[in-house]
Structures are given as C-alpha cells and as structure tokens.
Design a protein around this motif. Structure first.
Motif, PDB file in Angstrom:
ATOM      1  N   ARG A  43       2.207   1.693  -3.463  1.00 27.45           N
ATOM      2  CA  ARG A  43       1.187   2.161  -4.413  1.00 27.45           C
ATOM      3  C   ARG A  43       0.957   3.669  -4.259  1.00 27.45           C
ATOM      4  N   LEU A  44       0.975   4.151  -3.015  1.00 29.75           N
ATOM      5  CA  LEU A  44       0.822   5.582  -2.783  1.00 29.75           C
ATOM      6  C   LEU A  44       1.978   6.366  -3.411  1.00 29.75           C
ATOM      7  N   ARG A  45       3.178   5.831  -3.282  1.00 28.19           N
ATOM      8  CA  ARG A  45       4.326   6.498  -3.871  1.00 28.19           C
ATOM      9  C   ARG A  45       4.252   6.476  -5.396  1.00 28.19           C
ATOM     10  N   LEU A  46       3.737   5.366  -5.958  1.00 30.56           N
ATOM     11  CA  LEU A  46       3.617   5.281  -7.409  1.00 30.56           C
ATOM     12  C   LEU A  46       2.607   6.294  -7.940  1.00 30.56           C
ATOM     13  N   GLU A  47       1.490   6.468  -7.214  1.00 31.29           N
ATOM     14  CA  GLU A  47       0.503   7.451  -7.648  1.00 31.29           C
ATOM     15  C   GLU A  47       1.061   8.863  -7.580  1.00 31.29           C
TER      16      GLU A  47
ATOM     17  N   PRO B 249       0.814  -1.237   0.000  1.00 35.91           N
ATOM     18  CA  PRO B 249       0.000   0.000   0.000  1.00 35.91           C
ATOM     19  C   PRO B 249       0.835   1.269   0.000  1.00 35.91           C
ATOM     20  N   HIS B 250       1.918   1.257   0.767  1.00 34.48           N
ATOM     21  CA  HIS B 250       2.783   2.426   0.794  1.00 34.48           C
ATOM     22  C   HIS B 250       3.446   2.639  -0.571  1.00 34.48           C
TER      23      HIS B 250
END
Length: 910
Positions: free
Chosen positions: A134-138, A131-132
């Motif tokens: 994915r947040l960085r990827l967004e 999840p962390h």
C-alpha cells in the motif's frame, strides 16, 4: 582414519532416488500405454487343426479393440500441454500459469488444462495488498501525478514545435553545413537516452536488438558502437539454413564508416592511386563500368609513405556523371574534366581513423585538391543474404513512380523485375542499383510478393541485357540536401492517422509531399557458385529503422520471416564460405592485431577464472619425442613467438624470480603476455598483411620478412580445429618423422579411393593406376614387389592410423611452425572440420629457396597452378632429389592449443 565429524549444516536433499523412481514409473506408464494386446493363432484353430472362422473373427475383433484402446491411452499419456505446443522462440516462463501468455489459438485449451489441474492463478487487481505494498502504491500515485504534469508540459512544447514546423516547408530545418576534411561528432541523442551513450553510439536499431540479442559491455563497446553480438536464442544451425537453403538473414551494419570524396576526376584518381587502388581499375577498360557508376569495387588500400602497410579492404562507389550525346564536342569534354565528381568509400570502423589520416595527407598533395567528408553518422546500411533476400527487399522497398516512356532503362524498373531472383550471385559482378523508395511504414505490415508469370525466361533476358548499364543516372544519395530531407520522415502518429483513413484492407496512398528515401543496392558475389551472394543496402541513417522493421515482419514465400544476426553470425557466414572476416582473420593489419590482443585478453581471463584442477596446464602438454610445454601462449595466436622465437633464458629466469609464472611454460602462465610487452605492440613487431592479388604478382625478393597471408584449410580426415590452433608444415629436418606423416597421408587418400570405388571388378590398369602413387610415396624402401603388395593390402584393410594408436606420428618441432588458426570449427556446409588462419610467407616459401626459378615457382604456387616441388635439402645428399606426393607443399599439420594430437589438412591462399 579420523572419525566422522558431526554435520554442522543441513545437507541438501538428495532427490536422485526420487527422480530415478519417477522416471522409472513414467517409463512403465509409457510402455503399458504403447503395448497392444493380441491373441495367438492357436485360438482360431479347432482340435483337428482346421480354421474356425467365428473364433478367428473374435480374435481379430479383440486385437482391433486393443489397438484402439492403446492408441487412446498412448495419446493421453504422452499429450503435451498447451504452452508446450508453442514454438521454442515464443515460449515464456510464465506461460504455464497465465493463459494470456499463450497464443489465442491455444488459450481455450490452456484454460481447460488449468481448470483440470487446479493451477493457481492470481491476477494483480485481485491480490490482497500488504502494508508495504500500500505504501508503494501511494508513492506510485504521487509519482504518477508528478509525471503527468511534466508530460503535459513536454507535450505542449512538442505540439508548439510541430505547429511551427507545419508552417515551414516540409523539408524541415535547413540542411547542416557540410564539414569538409574534419571529423564529425555523432548527433546529440535524446535526453532520455543521453547518459547511456556516453562511451558509445547506438545503432539505429539498438532498441530492437537490445531486447533480443546479447550486447557488449556498456563500458567496453566495440569500435565505439553498441553492436549486437548474437541473438539470445540458439541460432547456429538456423543461421546456416537461412543463409544457404531457406529464408534469409539480415544485419544492421550501420557501424561501417562512410567517407565521401569530392573533386576533379583526375585528382580523385590520383588520390585512389596513392592509397593502393589497382591502376587497371583507375585508367583501363577493366574499371570503365566502375568509374561510370554502374559497378562497385572491393579491394585493399595501403599507406602512402613509410613501409606502405596494407590497411583494410574497402568498398568504393562512384556517382554517375555522364555527358549527353548531343554534348560530345571538345568544349563539353573539357568541361566534363573540370566538373567535380563524388565517390563513397566504405571501410570498417576499426580501420577508419588510419584510412582517414592517409586521405588527409594525400589531399594536400593533389592539385586541384579534393575534399573528403565524414559521413559516419549520416549513412546507414543493412546487409542481407539468403535465397529469399531479394524477395524480402522487393517486398519492403517500393520504388517511387517514374515515367513509363523511359522506364525500361531506369534502375527502379529493373529492381521491380527481380522478384524471381533466388541468388544475388547470378547478377553481373558487383552490380549496383539506386532509386528512391517510399516510406515502408505506409505499407506495413508488408505483404508477400507474388511471382510473375514466365518469371524464369524474363529474368534470364533481363540479366543478359542488364538495362542499368545502357544509360546510367546519378544517385540522389550523394546529395546532402536529399539525405537531410529523407531524414525528416513523418512521425508514426501521422502514419497511423493516415492508415486509419484508408479503406479496410488497403494501404494509404503516398502523397507528393512525402519525402522519398534514396537507396543504393550493392551486390557481392560468393567465392563459390553454389553459395549465396549478399545484398548491401545503403540509405540515410534515420531511415534504417523503418526499413528494418519492414524486413523483420515480411512474410516469406517459404514461410516464416527473415532472421537477424549479430557479429558472431556474420563471422559464421564468412567462415562457412571460406572467407576471412575483417579484422579478426587479418592479424597482419593494425586493426586485426588489435582484435587479436583484445580476444587474447578475454581468453586469458577465462583461463585464469577456472580452478587449477580444471584448466589446462600449458607446461605439461606432451608434444611427443620428449618435447613438453605449449609453443608460446596457449590462449593466443602468438605471432611474437613465431617471428622472434622463444624468450632468452635470462628473461625467463628474471620472470620466474619476479612472479610465479613465466612466458614459456610455468604452471600458471598468467604473465606470459606481459613479459614481452614491447614485442606485443604492432609497430615493434612489424608484421604486415599481404593480399592475394598482390602476392601473386610480387617478386619473391620484395616479400617482407614478416608478411602474413590468410589461408583456408580443410582437414583431410577427422577432427575440427579451434581458434589458436598451431599450423605446422611437414617436418623438414626429421626425415623419419616426415616419412611417418606421408605414410599417414597416403593411407587417408587410399581409404577415400576405396570408399568411392569399392568394387573389385574394375580393369587391372585402373587398379595399378590407383596403387601407383601410394606405392611410390609410402613404400620407398628397396623391397620385393610381393612385400610391397602385402604391406599395401594391410594398409588398405586397416585404414588410417588413429590418434589413440601408439604408432601415430607426433607433432613436428617448433622450427616447422607456419602460423595459427584464427577461426576454426566444424563446417555444416562442408560436413568436415575447416578453418581460416594466417601463415608466415617466409616459412611457406622457404621450401623452394634452392630452386633457380624461385620467383616463377612462387607465382605458380600462389595461383594454384603448381602443386609439386623438389626438396632442396635432399639435393645435398648425393645430389638425388626425392619426389613426394602431389600437393605436398600445401599439406600441413594442425594441432589444437593444449593438445598433443596433430591432424593432416590441406590449405589454400584466399
């Protein structure tokens, strides 16, 4: 004994037993793999002792099979993995689990090993995101979109700017207005790197060096430049090999300051004479070729007023201004005297401001007044040395086309014929070449230059004639318009586009609109004929980077590529050649003393960081004969202590009451440099540097009382001196201690004689000649001849006294201190410990104050024509002089700071 308390923390796992077991198992495995089974010869004999051929053949067959089996096992047990076959400088930490980090020739083998060992490999696109993550990827995607918009806007503005520039002439913008007699600021860097250059200026090759070398602290640059200190790899021995035996090494020396002086020739000569240039070079035939513009000059300059202290060593290059043969009339000669001439002055950045102020003052005195121009950020330079230095430069610098009818006398034709040159020192002294070169990016990657046939004979003929002296031509590098035009080279994208249109395997043809790069090549001879000379390449600031990349990628004939060095490697090369390095080895100059204070603070900080149990206690240093405590500050070349003596007792007591440390010998000594704060300044100390060329001609009465002169010293036996080592003369007041050191000196010399001539079958006269100086210098007592022979035999058999023995002589007293070592180490070229230091001339020349011909004696000692002297103190006792060993006046004792052992050495002025 107190009971053991319970452990409150988990103790670290002791893997010493495990590691020792693993090492033992590995040794057993290697031993078994290398063991070859064999049979004794008894198996091949029958019961009667006769040879059984069939049994012998079977035994040999068994041994051959055992040897083949052992060879296979040994190869398998000691096999290295693929990433271990890569050279040291190409290894990467991730290469052991990433096949793409290994060179292509080893990737198949590395992949096979990883499959056999089940090495876990995970690629980025196959990794399961958290999840962390994915947040960085967004967030990264949003920033990517925003950056794409900004980038598109920048590209549009840049393209518009290029389109506007294409409509104008290819020279680009108008050359900037020349600012005379004014210091200039560095060019404004790009917005991307502007904040990183607030306190300093980047060299043209900064990005190259920042990835491969250690750089100084960003907030504490060297002379306001980001100068590389040393490569990140271990390069001490490779640097020595590249500079002396194989390959070459280059430095980006664009930090060297360049000053352009312009005016009438008489005014320029008067200006140079005021700053201390030798008059024979200005008006005599000795400097005719230099003034003609075909040679360069290296020498010292000084202040014009006050104490006339020497500032720095500089390099001066004249621009040729020759009148044609048909204009040799009186009118043309008079016109030539009125024409303006130009010259480059290259000086170290630490002494630039001091020299600039002197030139500004002198220009106001000369009539007509000359002008000076600051070219620090318009002129760059590259230094390169080594056997392959000429080859690398010829492979990168391709001269532009020239007229074949006059090609014999042009410098570029001479440059193209030097491909077989292996040492720049074989060229005429301080030779100079200048021409225009093509952009090296058009011929990248460079190709190895082939040797022409009959290269040696043609090279000898060229060196004997040296065509550039016949018809000198002015260099284009002196023109501000040409420098500005050369600074606007085509972009890399344009170069790549032109290379893509060329035929496969061919380079693109240079166009007539391509700006040429004006260059000047200077040579500097080494002090010894067996050492390599140095090339110095002068070119515009923005042209340094293309030439640098070409040099770093040039394939040498001997294999490999040229190496690059930092400031430490430059000091190493000067040290191995026995030359002092400016400013570190010139403490008598203002720049050199500032460098000493800077290094002194660093060494003090390192000493204070160590715990008390691990650092040297300066007050506990045993100097012998009841003397305790280091002389001066142990981390410094304490010139204050040498000239001013120890601090008064009142000062020491005040320091002890005010702090826990004192200057001469408390345990901490961290405030030692802060105690005599006023004495530490260069102006208050009033020390001066005296060059060798001036010292050899100066009368003794005119030598300043606190003058320093650099020396090169070599240890006579073992050991390697370090920086801040103390240099003593042979004891003058303590005659008994002096006799001990002379005895040790003669023992060392006799051991060298016996090692060179070990045979005892030589002629008796030769034996007596070798023994004569030893017996006179060592055995001065009135003893029978048979006792002298016995003592001499014992001395020759036992060898020199080692520092571990009890009868090793102690160091002399502080009154015999002559100077300090500024650079010392083990010299790989000489195979012994050598050093560069500075001596106080008052103490060195004070040995001969009793002689009537003192001035002549000083001149002979400086020139190396006289090695012996008569001790003036010995004439007071009965009027009988005592003759010592030859060369005794240049024998010294070197003691490292913090140690009590002194070693004999011999020094020479440099």
């Amino acid at each position: 004994m107190a009971p053991e308390c319970s452990q409150k923390r988990n103790q670290p796992f002791d893997n010493s037993a495990v590691s020792s077991t693993q090492r033992a198992a590995k040794r057993v495995k290697t031993s078994l793999a290398r063991t070859i089974l064999s049979q004794t010869s008894d198996k091949a004999l029958n019961k009667h002792g006769d040879l059984d051929v069939s049994a012998f053949v079977q035994a040999r067959e068994f041994e051959i099979e055992a040897m083949e089996t052992s060879m296979g096992k040994s190869k398998a047990s000691l096999a290295a993995r693929a990433f271990q076959q890569v050279p040291k400088e190409l290894r990467r930490r991730t290469a052991s689990h990433n096949v793409k980090r290994v060179p292509k020739r080893l990737r198949a083998r590395a992949a096979k090993e990883m499959r056999e060992d089940n090495t876990p490999t995970v690629t980025a696109r196959r990794r399961k995101s958290t999840p962390h993550m994915r947040l960085r990827l967004e967030t990264a995607k949003k920033l990517e979109v925003l950056n794409a918009r900004i980038k598109a806007k920048r590209e549009k503005a840049k393209q518009q700017k290029l389109d506007d520039a294409a409509k104008r002439p290819s020279t680009g913008s108008r050359p900037p207005r020349r600012k005379k007699n004014t210091l200039i600021d560095p060019q404004k860097p790009d917005a991307k790197y502007r904040r990183r250059q607030i306190h300093k200026v980047w060299l043209p090759t900064h990005v190259f060096h920042a990835k491969r070398a250690h750089m100084p602290d960003p907030k504490d640059p060297l002379w306001r430049f980001a100068i590389p200190l040393t490569p990140t790899a271990k390069v001490y021995r490779p640097t020595h090999r590249a500079a002396s035996s194989r390959g070459c090494i280059a430095w980006d020396t664009s930090y060297m300051s360049t000053i352009l002086i312009e005016g009438v020739e008489t005014s320029l000569l008067g200006l140079l004479e005021d700053v201390g240039v030798d008059g024979r070079m200005l008006t005599g035939t000795k400097g005719a070729k230099w003034r003609q513009g075909t040679r360069s000059w290296y020498g010292w300059v000084r202040e014009r007023d006050s104490e006339k202290r020497w500032i720095s060593e500089i390099n001066i290059v004249w621009c040729s201004n020759i009148v044609k043969a048909d204009e040799g009339t009186l009118t043309s000669r008079t016109q030539q005297k009125k024409e303006k001439r130009q010259a480059f002055l290259r000086v170290h950045p630490s002494a630039f401001l001091e020299l600039w102020n002197e030139l500004i003052k002198d220009t106001k005195i000369q009539r007509p007044s000359p002008s000076i121009e600051d070219l620090r950020f318009q002129m760059g330079s590259i230094e390169i040395t080594g056997p392959s230095s000429t080859e690398a430069l010829i492979g990168v610098l391709r001269s532009t086309s020239h007229d074949t009818s006059t090609a014999v006398c042009l410098p570029q034709s001479t440059w193209d014929c030097l491909s077989a040159l292996s040492n720049p020192s074989t060229l005429p002294p301080n030779a100079l070449l200048h021409f225009a070169a093509h952009d090296p990016r058009l011929f990248h990657p460079p190709r190895t230059v082939a040797l022409p046939p009959n290269n040696e004979d043609a090279l000898l003929d060229l060196l004997a004639a040296w065509p550039p002296d016949i018809s000198p031509t002015p260099s284009c590098l002196f023109s501000s318009v040409v420098r500005h035009t050369a600074s606007h080279l085509p972009s890399q994208k344009t170069i790549n586009r032109r290379k893509s249109t060329a035929l496969p395997g061919n380079f693109p043809e240079p166009l007539s609109t391509d700006p040429a790069i004006p260059v000047i090549l200077l040579t500097c001879r080494a002090p010894s004929i067996n050492q390599q000379g140095t090339w110095t390449l002068l070119l515009p600031w923005k042209c340094v980077l293309p030439v640098w990349y070409g040099l770093m990628h040039y394939p040498l004939r001997t294999g490999g590529n040229p190496r690059f060095g930092g400031l430490d490697e430059l000091r190493q090369i000067h040290f191995e050649r026995g030359q002092p390095w400016f400013p570190g080895d010139y403490p008598g100059t203002k720049a050199g003393y500032g460098w000493e204070l800077r290094e002194r603070a660093k060494r003090k900080k390192l000493w204070e960081k160590r715990p008390k149990s691990k650092r040297i206690s300066w007050d506990a240093v045993n100097l012998g004969d009841g003397k305790k405590g280091e002389v001066g500050m142990g981390w410094a070349c304490d010139w204050e202590r040498l000239f001013l003596g120890p601090a008064p007792a009142s000062d020491l007591s005040g320091e002890a009451n005010g702090s826990k440390e004192s200057r001469t010998g408390t345990e901490n000594m961290s405030n030692a440099s802060a105690a005599p704060e006023k004495e530490s300044s260069f102006e208050d100390l009033q020390i001066q540097h005296l060059p060798l060329s001036i010292l050899s001609t100066l009368p003794a009465s005119d030598i300043p009382p606190r003058a320093l002169s650099p020396i090169n010293l070599k240890l006579l036996h073992r050991g390697a001196p370090t920086t801040c080592a103390r240099i003593y003369r042979l004891p003058k007041a303590n005659l008994a201690l002096r006799k001990q050191w002379l005895s040790l000196l003669s023992t060392i010399q006799s051991s060298k004689i016996t090692s060179i001539n070990p045979s005892n079958n030589s002629h008796p006269d030769q034996k007596e000649k070798s023994k004569k100086p030893i017996s006179q210098s060592v055995l001065l007592e009135d003893a029978p001849n048979w006792e002298k022979r016995q003592a001499l035999a014992r001395m020759l058999l036992s060898g020199p006294t080692t520092p571990q023995e009890k009868d090793y002589p102690p160091c002399p007293a502080e009154e015999d201190l002559l100077g300090f070592v500024t650079t010392g180490n083990f010299d790989l070229g000489a195979g012994k410990g050598t050093a560069v230091g500075s001596l106080a001339l008052v103490k060195v020349l004070g040995k001969i104050e009793g002689n009537g011909d003192r001035d002549d004696k000083i001149a002979k000692i400086v020139a190396g024509q006289d090695d012996g002297y008569v001790d003036a103190d010995s004439t007071r006792n009965g009027g009988k002089s005592v003759k010592h060993l030859k060369g005794e006046d240049k024998i010294c004792i070197v003691r490292d700071a913090g140690l009590s052992i002194g070693r004999l050495a011999r020094w020479e002025f440099i």
